[in-house]
Scaffold this motif. Structure first.
Motif, PDB file in Angstrom:
ATOM      1  N   ILE A 157       5.371  11.468  -2.070  1.00  0.00           N
ATOM      2  CA  ILE A 157       5.375  10.905  -3.428  1.00  0.00           C
ATOM      3  C   ILE A 157       4.335   9.794  -3.459  1.00  0.00           C
ATOM      4  CG2 ILE A 157       7.146   9.165  -2.980  1.00  0.00           C
ATOM      5  CD1 ILE A 157       8.227   9.793  -5.833  1.00  0.00           C
ATOM      6  N   VAL A 158       3.734   9.614  -4.605  1.00  0.00           N
ATOM      7  CA  VAL A 158       2.833   8.477  -4.782  1.00  0.00           C
ATOM      8  C   VAL A 158       3.619   7.412  -5.532  1.00  0.00           C
ATOM      9  CG1 VAL A 158       0.741   7.623  -5.896  1.00  0.00           C
ATOM     10  CG2 VAL A 158       0.703   9.821  -4.737  1.00  0.00           C
ATOM     11  N   SER A 159       3.726   6.250  -4.903  1.00  0.00           N
ATOM     12  CA  SER A 159       4.409   5.124  -5.539  1.00  0.00           C
ATOM     13  C   SER A 159       3.376   4.046  -5.824  1.00  0.00           C
ATOM     14  CB  SER A 159       5.508   4.582  -4.617  1.00  0.00           C
ATOM     15  OG  SER A 159       4.962   4.154  -3.392  1.00  0.00           O
ATOM     16  N   ASN A 160       3.793   3.033  -6.532  1.00  0.00           N
ATOM     17  CA  ASN A 160       2.886   1.919  -6.799  1.00  0.00           C
ATOM     18  C   ASN A 160       3.245   0.775  -5.868  1.00  0.00           C
ATOM     19  OD1 ASN A 160       5.081   2.181  -9.042  1.00  0.00           O
ATOM     20  ND2 ASN A 160       4.754  -0.025  -8.834  1.00  0.00           N
ATOM     21  N   SER A 161       2.306  -0.147  -5.690  1.00  0.00           N
ATOM     22  CA  SER A 161       2.596  -1.292  -4.833  1.00  0.00           C
ATOM     23  C   SER A 161       3.673  -2.137  -5.504  1.00  0.00           C
ATOM     24  CB  SER A 161       1.336  -2.111  -4.576  1.00  0.00           C
ATOM     25  OG  SER A 161       0.923  -2.743  -5.762  1.00  0.00           O
ATOM     26  N   GLU A 162       4.321  -2.949  -4.715  1.00  0.00           N
ATOM     27  CA  GLU A 162       5.474  -3.706  -5.195  1.00  0.00           C
ATOM     28  C   GLU A 162       5.167  -4.546  -6.433  1.00  0.00           C
ATOM     29  OE1 GLU A 162       9.063  -6.337  -3.202  1.00  0.00           O
ATOM     30  OE2 GLU A 162       7.338  -5.747  -1.990  1.00  0.00           O
ATOM     31  N   TYR A 163       3.973  -5.128  -6.480  1.00  0.00           N
ATOM     32  CA  TYR A 163       3.628  -5.993  -7.619  1.00  0.00           C
ATOM     33  C   TYR A 163       2.536  -5.399  -8.495  1.00  0.00           C
ATOM     34  CZ  TYR A 163       6.462  -9.216  -4.994  1.00  0.00           C
ATOM     35  OH  TYR A 163       7.506  -9.790  -4.311  1.00  0.00           O
ATOM     36  N   GLY A 164       2.256  -4.101  -8.331  1.00  0.00           N
ATOM     37  CA  GLY A 164       1.225  -3.448  -9.125  1.00  0.00           C
ATOM     38  C   GLY A 164       1.802  -2.738 -10.331  1.00  0.00           C
ATOM     39  N   HIS A 165       0.934  -2.028 -11.049  1.00  0.00           N
ATOM     40  CA  HIS A 165       1.353  -1.276 -12.234  1.00  0.00           C
ATOM     41  C   HIS A 165       2.104  -0.022 -11.808  1.00  0.00           C
ATOM     42  CE1 HIS A 165      -1.394  -3.786 -14.371  1.00  0.00           C
ATOM     43  NE2 HIS A 165      -2.486  -3.191 -13.949  1.00  0.00           N
ATOM     44  N   SER A 166       3.077   0.361 -12.604  1.00  0.00           N
ATOM     45  CA  SER A 166       3.760   1.643 -12.406  1.00  0.00           C
ATOM     46  C   SER A 166       2.913   2.734 -13.068  1.00  0.00           C
ATOM     47  CB  SER A 166       5.142   1.602 -13.045  1.00  0.00           C
ATOM     48  OG  SER A 166       5.015   1.527 -14.458  1.00  0.00           O
ATOM     49  N   ALA A 167       3.302   3.992 -12.851  1.00  0.00           N
ATOM     50  CA  ALA A 167       2.587   5.110 -13.475  1.00  0.00           C
ATOM     51  C   ALA A 167       2.660   5.003 -14.999  1.00  0.00           C
ATOM     52  CB  ALA A 167       3.172   6.437 -13.010  1.00  0.00           C
ATOM     53  N   ASN A 168       3.801   4.595 -15.516  1.00  0.00           N
ATOM     54  CA  ASN A 168       3.968   4.457 -16.957  1.00  0.00           C
ATOM     55  C   ASN A 168       3.087   3.340 -17.512  1.00  0.00           C
ATOM     56  OD1 ASN A 168       5.154   5.151 -19.473  1.00  0.00           O
ATOM     57  ND2 ASN A 168       6.532   3.413 -19.268  1.00  0.00           N
ATOM     58  N   MET A 169       3.037   2.220 -16.793  1.00  0.00           N
ATOM     59  CA  MET A 169       2.194   1.105 -17.242  1.00  0.00           C
ATOM     60  C   MET A 169       0.718   1.498 -17.186  1.00  0.00           C
ATOM     61  SD  MET A 169       1.912  -1.762 -18.573  1.00  0.00           S
ATOM     62  CE  MET A 169       3.013  -3.120 -18.434  1.00  0.00           C
ATOM     63  N   GLU A 170       0.342   2.285 -16.173  1.00  0.00           N
ATOM     64  CA  GLU A 170      -1.040   2.767 -16.094  1.00  0.00           C
ATOM     65  C   GLU A 170      -1.391   3.603 -17.324  1.00  0.00           C
ATOM     66  OE1 GLU A 170      -3.248   6.139 -13.604  1.00  0.00           O
ATOM     67  OE2 GLU A 170      -2.687   4.435 -12.327  1.00  0.00           O
TER      68      GLU A 170
ATOM     69  N   ALA B 239      -3.291   1.971 -11.210  1.00  0.00           N
ATOM     70  CA  ALA B 239      -2.273   1.376 -10.334  1.00  0.00           C
ATOM     71  C   ALA B 239      -2.750   1.454  -8.892  1.00  0.00           C
ATOM     72  CB  ALA B 239      -0.963   2.136 -10.498  1.00  0.00           C
ATOM     73  N   MET B 240      -2.245   0.557  -8.051  1.00  0.00           N
ATOM     74  CA  MET B 240      -2.535   0.618  -6.620  1.00  0.00           C
ATOM     75  C   MET B 240      -1.584   1.655  -6.028  1.00  0.00           C
ATOM     76  SD  MET B 240      -3.212  -3.346  -5.655  1.00  0.00           S
ATOM     77  CE  MET B 240      -1.882  -4.057  -6.609  1.00  0.00           C
ATOM     78  N   ARG B 241      -2.103   2.841  -5.804  1.00  0.00           N
ATOM     79  CA  ARG B 241      -1.263   3.967  -5.399  1.00  0.00           C
ATOM     80  C   ARG B 241      -1.055   4.002  -3.889  1.00  0.00           C
ATOM     81  NH1 ARG B 241      -3.677   8.736  -9.299  1.00  0.00           N
ATOM     82  NH2 ARG B 241      -3.624   7.494 -11.201  1.00  0.00           N
ATOM     83  N   ILE B 242       0.184   4.239  -3.510  1.00  0.00           N
ATOM     84  CA  ILE B 242       0.538   4.364  -2.094  1.00  0.00           C
ATOM     85  C   ILE B 242       1.147   5.738  -1.899  1.00  0.00           C
ATOM     86  CG2 ILE B 242       2.060   3.509  -0.274  1.00  0.00           C
ATOM     87  CD1 ILE B 242       1.525   0.841  -2.345  1.00  0.00           C
ATOM     88  N   LEU B 243       0.549   6.517  -1.015  1.00  0.00           N
ATOM     89  CA  LEU B 243       1.099   7.837  -0.699  1.00  0.00           C
ATOM     90  C   LEU B 243       2.165   7.657   0.367  1.00  0.00           C
ATOM     91  CD1 LEU B 243       1.033  10.967  -0.903  1.00  0.00           C
ATOM     92  CD2 LEU B 243      -0.584  10.911   0.994  1.00  0.00           C
ATOM     93  N   GLU B 244       3.391   8.005   0.027  1.00  0.00           N
ATOM     94  CA  GLU B 244       4.492   7.959   0.988  1.00  0.00           C
ATOM     95  C   GLU B 244       4.764   9.382   1.459  1.00  0.00           C
ATOM     96  OE1 GLU B 244       8.063   5.863  -0.149  1.00  0.00           O
ATOM     97  OE2 GLU B 244       6.935   4.617  -1.550  1.00  0.00           O
TER      98      GLU B 244
ATOM     99  N   VAL C  26      -6.125   6.678  -2.962  1.00  0.00           N
ATOM    100  CA  VAL C  26      -4.895   5.970  -2.589  1.00  0.00           C
ATOM    101  C   VAL C  26      -5.259   4.671  -1.882  1.00  0.00           C
ATOM    102  CG1 VAL C  26      -3.412   8.002  -2.403  1.00  0.00           C
ATOM    103  CG2 VAL C  26      -4.631   7.220  -0.398  1.00  0.00           C
ATOM    104  N   MET C  27      -4.425   3.669  -2.071  1.00  0.00           N
ATOM    105  CA  MET C  27      -4.657   2.389  -1.416  1.00  0.00           C
ATOM    106  C   MET C  27      -4.235   2.449   0.049  1.00  0.00           C
ATOM    107  SD  MET C  27      -3.190  -1.328  -2.589  1.00  0.00           S
ATOM    108  CE  MET C  27      -1.691  -1.443  -1.635  1.00  0.00           C
ATOM    109  N   ARG C  28      -3.138   3.198   0.300  1.00  0.00           N
ATOM    110  CA  ARG C  28      -2.601   3.280   1.650  1.00  0.00           C
ATOM    111  C   ARG C  28      -1.758   4.546   1.790  1.00  0.00           C
ATOM    112  NH1 ARG C  28       0.192  -1.091   1.372  1.00  0.00           N
ATOM    113  NH2 ARG C  28       2.315  -0.369   1.457  1.00  0.00           N
ATOM    114  N   VAL C  29      -1.639   5.034   3.024  1.00  0.00           N
ATOM    115  CA  VAL C  29      -0.733   6.142   3.332  1.00  0.00           C
ATOM    116  C   VAL C  29       0.357   5.562   4.216  1.00  0.00           C
ATOM    117  CG1 VAL C  29      -0.492   8.407   4.401  1.00  0.00           C
ATOM    118  CG2 VAL C  29      -2.603   7.834   3.206  1.00  0.00           C
ATOM    119  N   ALA C  30       1.614   5.749   3.811  1.00  0.00           N
ATOM    120  CA  ALA C  30       2.733   5.145   4.534  1.00  0.00           C
ATOM    121  C   ALA C  30       3.811   6.180   4.822  1.00  0.00           C
ATOM    122  CB  ALA C  30       3.323   4.005   3.699  1.00  0.00           C
ATOM    123  N   ILE C  31       4.648   5.871   5.794  1.00  0.00           N
ATOM    124  CA  ILE C  31       5.798   6.703   6.116  1.00  0.00           C
ATOM    125  C   ILE C  31       6.938   6.294   5.186  1.00  0.00           C
ATOM    126  CG2 ILE C  31       7.410   7.414   7.928  1.00  0.00           C
ATOM    127  CD1 ILE C  31       4.484   8.129   8.547  1.00  0.00           C
TER     128      ILE C  31
END
Length: 198
Positions: free
Chosen positions: A87-100, A119-124, A72-77
């Motif tokens: 949930i793992v989301s993508n960064s605002e300007y990165g690839h989505s799971a589908n695009m990956e 994708a640049m994955r962010i764990l929320e 993961v690129m980052r862990v966020a609240i």
């Protein structure tokens, strides 16, 4: 909430929405990306709550990032999760799971390494979920006191943290990063739950 939703299902939609950011004065916003703003709450309240959660969960977010490493690129609240623990989301300007998935298929077809396609994955994490609060109890403190015994993280806590990431990846539309390790953890869990010797 007075929000218009467009449900896009074709692979070409990924390319289109990356180039076409708005239409007829309405800005497109991907629900799979971080920092989704629905503007339905008092901003001051949201900021105060976010600050309190960040302070409370800092030891957990720090430990999870160290544990997961490059997975993961980052862990966020999270500000948007209701009943899910993470949930793992993508960064605002990165690839989505589908695009990956689309880019990986193209990389495999041309014999390229797929690492650059990730994708640049962010764990929320959901600060209101009991799983997250239990993990917070089992993670090391932010600063250990001098003279105290080093904090021991139980194997169950570490396995739970990895299962949380696997669930979050699946919830976000991503693949489980290490299938063999996931299978081993699930077997251990089922053996414990069913009372079966391994």
């Amino acid at each position: 909430k007075d929000v218009d939703v467009i449900f896009l299902t074709d692979p070409v939609d990924e390319y289109m929405t990356q180039q076409l950011r708005d239409f007829d004065g309405n800005k497109f916003q991907s629900i799979t990306a971080e920092n989704v703003k629905l503007q339905d709450e008092d901003e001051d309240l949201v900021k105060r709550r976010e600050k309190a959660y960040k302070k409370k969960f800092k030891p957990l977010t720090k430990w999870l990032k160290k544990l997961y490493g490059p997975a993961v690129m980052r862990v966020a609240i999270s500000k948007r999760l209701g009943s899910s623990p993470a949930i793992v989301s993508n960064s605002e300007y990165g690839h989505s799971a589908n695009m990956e998935r689309i880019m990986r298929a193209q990389a495999y077809q041309h014999g390229q390494d797929d690492f650059s396609m990730r994708a640049m994955r962010i764990l929320e994490i959901n600060p209101r979920h009991p799983f997250i609060n239990k993990l917070l109890e089992g993670c090391p403190p932010e600063k250990e006191e001098e003279g105290e015994e080093p904090f021991e993280i139980s194997e169950e806590t570490e396995d739970s943290a990895w299962m949380l990431l696997d669930m979050a990846n699946l919830n976000g539309g991503f693949q489980v990063t290490d299938g063999a390790a996931h299978s081993k953890r699930m077997n251990k869990y089922l053996q414990a739950t069913l009372g079966v010797e391994g």
